[in-house]
Design a protein around this motif. Structure first.
Motif, short mmCIF file in Angstrom:
data_model
loop_
_atom_site.label_atom_id
_atom_site.label_comp_id
_atom_site.label_asym_id
_atom_site.label_seq_id
_atom_site.Cartn_x
_atom_site.Cartn_y
_atom_site.Cartn_z
N GLU A 148 54.72 35.58 42.42
CA GLU A 148 54.55 34.41 41.57
C GLU A 148 53.07 34.25 41.22
OE1 GLU A 148 55.23 29.56 41.75
OE2 GLU A 148 55.61 30.81 43.52
N LEU A 149 52.79 34.12 39.95
CA LEU A 149 51.40 33.90 39.52
C LEU A 149 51.03 32.45 39.83
CD1 LEU A 149 48.90 35.03 37.97
CD2 LEU A 149 49.96 34.15 35.88
N ALA A 200 45.81 40.49 51.92
CA ALA A 200 45.75 40.41 50.46
C ALA A 200 45.28 41.73 49.88
CB ALA A 200 44.78 39.30 50.04
N LEU A 201 45.83 42.07 48.73
CA LEU A 201 45.30 43.22 47.98
C LEU A 201 44.37 42.67 46.91
CD1 LEU A 201 48.53 45.34 47.21
CD2 LEU A 201 47.22 45.22 49.33
N ILE A 202 43.31 43.39 46.64
CA ILE A 202 42.40 42.95 45.58
C ILE A 202 41.96 44.17 44.78
CG2 ILE A 202 40.41 42.93 47.20
CD1 ILE A 202 39.28 40.59 45.47
N TRP A 203 42.13 44.06 43.43
CA TRP A 203 41.68 45.17 42.59
C TRP A 203 41.37 44.66 41.19
CZ3 TRP A 203 47.13 45.01 43.55
CH2 TRP A 203 47.95 44.90 42.43
N GLU A 240 53.94 46.39 50.33
CA GLU A 240 55.09 45.73 50.98
C GLU A 240 54.66 44.73 52.06
OE1 GLU A 240 57.28 48.97 52.64
OE2 GLU A 240 55.81 49.35 54.22
N ASP A 241 53.43 44.84 52.53
CA ASP A 241 52.95 43.99 53.62
C ASP A 241 52.10 42.81 53.14
OD1 ASP A 241 53.82 45.91 55.76
OD2 ASP A 241 52.41 47.17 54.69
N ALA A 242 51.70 42.86 51.88
CA ALA A 242 50.73 41.88 51.39
C ALA A 242 51.38 40.52 51.12
CB ALA A 242 50.07 42.40 50.12
N ASP A 243 50.58 39.47 51.38
CA ASP A 243 51.00 38.11 51.06
C ASP A 243 50.47 37.66 49.70
OD1 ASP A 243 51.96 37.65 53.85
OD2 ASP A 243 49.83 37.90 54.29
N LEU A 244 49.30 38.17 49.34
CA LEU A 244 48.62 37.77 48.09
C LEU A 244 48.12 39.00 47.36
CD1 LEU A 244 46.28 34.87 49.36
CD2 LEU A 244 48.41 34.59 48.06
N ILE A 245 48.02 38.86 46.04
CA ILE A 245 47.36 39.88 45.21
C ILE A 245 46.31 39.18 44.35
CG2 ILE A 245 47.61 41.48 43.27
CD1 ILE A 245 50.43 42.13 44.25
N LEU A 247 45.81 35.38 40.50
CA LEU A 247 46.19 35.35 41.92
C LEU A 247 47.71 35.22 42.02
CD1 LEU A 247 45.59 35.19 44.96
CD2 LEU A 247 45.18 32.73 44.66
N TYR A 248 48.31 36.15 42.72
CA TYR A 248 49.77 36.16 42.91
C TYR A 248 50.09 35.94 44.38
CZ TYR A 248 50.12 38.42 38.32
OH TYR A 248 50.04 38.71 36.98
N GLN A 249 51.19 35.21 44.59
CA GLN A 249 51.68 34.99 45.95
C GLN A 249 53.09 35.59 46.03
OE1 GLN A 249 52.34 30.78 46.90
NE2 GLN A 249 51.32 31.18 48.83
N ARG A 250 53.37 36.21 47.17
CA ARG A 250 54.72 36.75 47.33
C ARG A 250 55.73 35.61 47.33
NH1 ARG A 250 56.70 41.43 48.84
NH2 ARG A 250 54.76 42.28 49.67
#
Ligand SMILES: NC(=O)c1ccc[n+]([C@@H]2O[C@H](COP(=O)([O-])OP(=O)(O)OC[C@H]3O[C@@H](n4cnc5c(N)ncnc54)[C@H](OP(=O)(O)O)[C@@H]3O)[C@@H](O)[C@H]2O)c1
Length: 166
Positions: free
Chosen positions: A140-141, A3-6, A111-116, A161-164
């Motif tokens: 998708e939010l 997951a990316l988090i910012w 490109e590798d993340a599943d979640l943001i 929270l976004y999901q690929r």
């Protein structure tokens, strides 16, 4: 799971490379959110971000630092020299791995993340570092929650929270 988090402002600004003395905004709610989420797993970041943290390594989660400097020392943290080392770590771990910045590292791992996990601060601030362009069509939010504004958290903000997309 990666997951990316910012946290960003309305312009996608995430910080200042020069003269950094904390986040551009004062938002303890977001720091608590960051801590709560990332303690569910481990964190990985670029060397610049690691050195910008006032207290490093962060407790109760493994800290992974990415650097090309072969002799780099970060007591208490795991130092790696290749993006693939982080992908392998995430693949083998039974816990989520959170990419915690900065800009160059978010760009590489998008490109590798599943979640943001994205906190949007609904204001604009001075800064010179921005989140890279993202094709939001691919995401998708799945959760959006307004943060509480109070005397300690004066800026309106939203935790997203976004999901690929599959
Ligand atoms: N708002 C937020 O949520 C948030 C979160 C984190 C950071 N930030 C901001 O982001 C900014 C820092 O971002 P940045 O892009 O300048 O720096 P960064 O991504 O934190 O770190 C860059 C460094 O990481 C290492 N690195 C990156 N990719 C690598 C790779 N593939 N292989 C080996 N080493 C690699 C290199 O270190 P070496 O030079 O040692 O080789 C590179 O110089 C700051 O303004 C900070 O405040 C904001």
């Amino acid at each position: 799971m990666l997951a990316l988090i910012w946290a960003q402002d309305e312009n996608g600004m995430i910080g200042q490379a020069e003269g950094f003395d904390g986040m551009p905004w004062h938002l303890p709610n977001d720091l608590k959110f960051f801590s709560r989420i990332t303690k569910q797993g481990d964190i990985a970041m670029g060397r610049t971000t690691y050195e910008l943290m006032t207290k490093a390594p962060l407790p109760d989660r493994r800290n992974i630092v990415l650097t090309s400097k072969k002799d780099y020392q970060a007591p208490g943290a795991l130092v790696v020299h290749d993006k693939q080392d982080i992908l392998d770590y995430a693949e083998q771990s039974d816990k989520p791995l959170f990419i915690t910045g900065g800009a160059s590292v978010y760009k590489q791992f998008l490109e590798d993340a599943d979640l943001i996990y994205r906190t949007v601060v609904h204001d604009t601030f001075e800064g010179d570092t921005f989140i890279p362009d993202i094709n939001w069509e691919e995401w998708e939010l799945i959760r959006s929650e307004k943060g509480v504004v109070d005397e300690n958290n004066s800026h309106a903000h939203t935790f997203e929270l976004y999901q690929r997309k599959g």
